[in-house]
Design an enzyme around this catalytic site. Structure first.
Site, PDB file in Angstrom:
ATOM      1  CB  SER A 180      -1.731   4.987   1.578  1.00 10.62           C
ATOM      2  OG  SER A 180      -2.703   4.236   0.864  1.00 10.62           O
ATOM      3  CE1 TYR A 214       1.040   0.448   1.830  1.00 14.94           C
ATOM      4  CE2 TYR A 214      -1.265   1.100   1.643  1.00 14.94           C
ATOM      5  CZ  TYR A 214       0.064   1.260   1.279  1.00 14.94           C
ATOM      6  OH  TYR A 214       0.405   2.231   0.370  1.00 14.94           O
ATOM      7  CB  ALA A 215      -4.816   0.751   6.788  1.00 12.84           C
TER       8      ALA A 215
END
Length: 226
Positions: free
Chosen positions: A124, A136-137
């Site tokens: 991502s 998430y990162a």
């Protein structure tokens, strides 16, 4: 691509994973799709049930499969949260789906993968950091470490390993209410990333002209990272 080429694709029931499976099928690949929701994409497609959040389920799904010429780990989810309200259970779920599943898949499939095979991990753009998306990162950034490490390890076998990192993409995940706290960024090009564009890039990387590319991270974000 010769029909005997076999790709294992996770997250094939929707979004980017489905677009990738459909693209590879259109190019003559045989595809085994892994997802929780049953999927039928026609000839040369086989579906296996797998809960990507459960490493044992992932291992059971791929053990005994015919050797895979390519592995594409596209399954993913996003949970948002800011400091003071972070959810460790959400972190564990994302780590399981993004990182642990990738590890189990590669560990199970690579020993029988033919030399010259391909691995693509869906990362991502957010791996570079984004407010409200730290967990998430972090899990997506971990894929960069896996990818480069495996690229070095597998280079003697000419197996390439790359990461494709989309920005805001027009998929059901983008409207998931569990990520509503942090809406998607606008893009300079004025549109969301098309899943078919991501699929085309993946198809190139695992195709015959991707053999000289390994250990790289390809950001496809409609200019969001500018």
């Amino acid at each position: 691509m010769h029909e005997q080429q076999h790709a294992v694709v996770t997250g094939c029931s929707s979004g980017i994973g489905r677009a990738i499976a459909e693209r590879l099928l259109s190019e003559g690949w045989r595809v085994t799709g892994l997802s929780r929701r049953e999927t039928d994409l026609g000839d040369r497609f086989s579906w296996c049930h797998a809960d990507l959040a459960d490493p044992h389920s992932v291992a059971d799904a791929v053990t005994g499969l015919a050797p895979a010429s390519a592995l594409v780990h596209a399954a993913g989810l996003q949970r948002t949260g800011r400091l003071g309200g972070l959810d460790t259970a959400a972190l564990q779920e994302m780590f399981a789906v993004h990182v642990a599943a990738a590890s189990v898949l590669a560990d199970t499939l690579v020993p029988s993968m033919p030399d010259g095979g391909r691995i693509v991990l869906l990362g991502s753009r957010t791996a570079a950091g984004a407010a409200g998306k730290s967990h998430y990162a972090a899990t997506k950034a971990a894929l960069l470490g896996l990818g480069r490490s495996w690229a070095k390890e597998l280079a003697p076998r000419r197996i390439t390993v790359n990461v494709v990192s989309p920005g805001p993409t027009d998929t059901p995940m983008l409207s998931d209410p569990r990520r509503a706290e942090v809406p998607p960024v606008s893009t300079p090009l004025g549109h969301l990333v098309d899943p078919d564009d991501v699929a085309a890039l993946v198809a190139f990387l695992i195709g015959p002209h991707g053999g000289s590319i390994t250990g790289q991270d390809y950001v496809i974000c409609a200019g969001a990272s500018l």
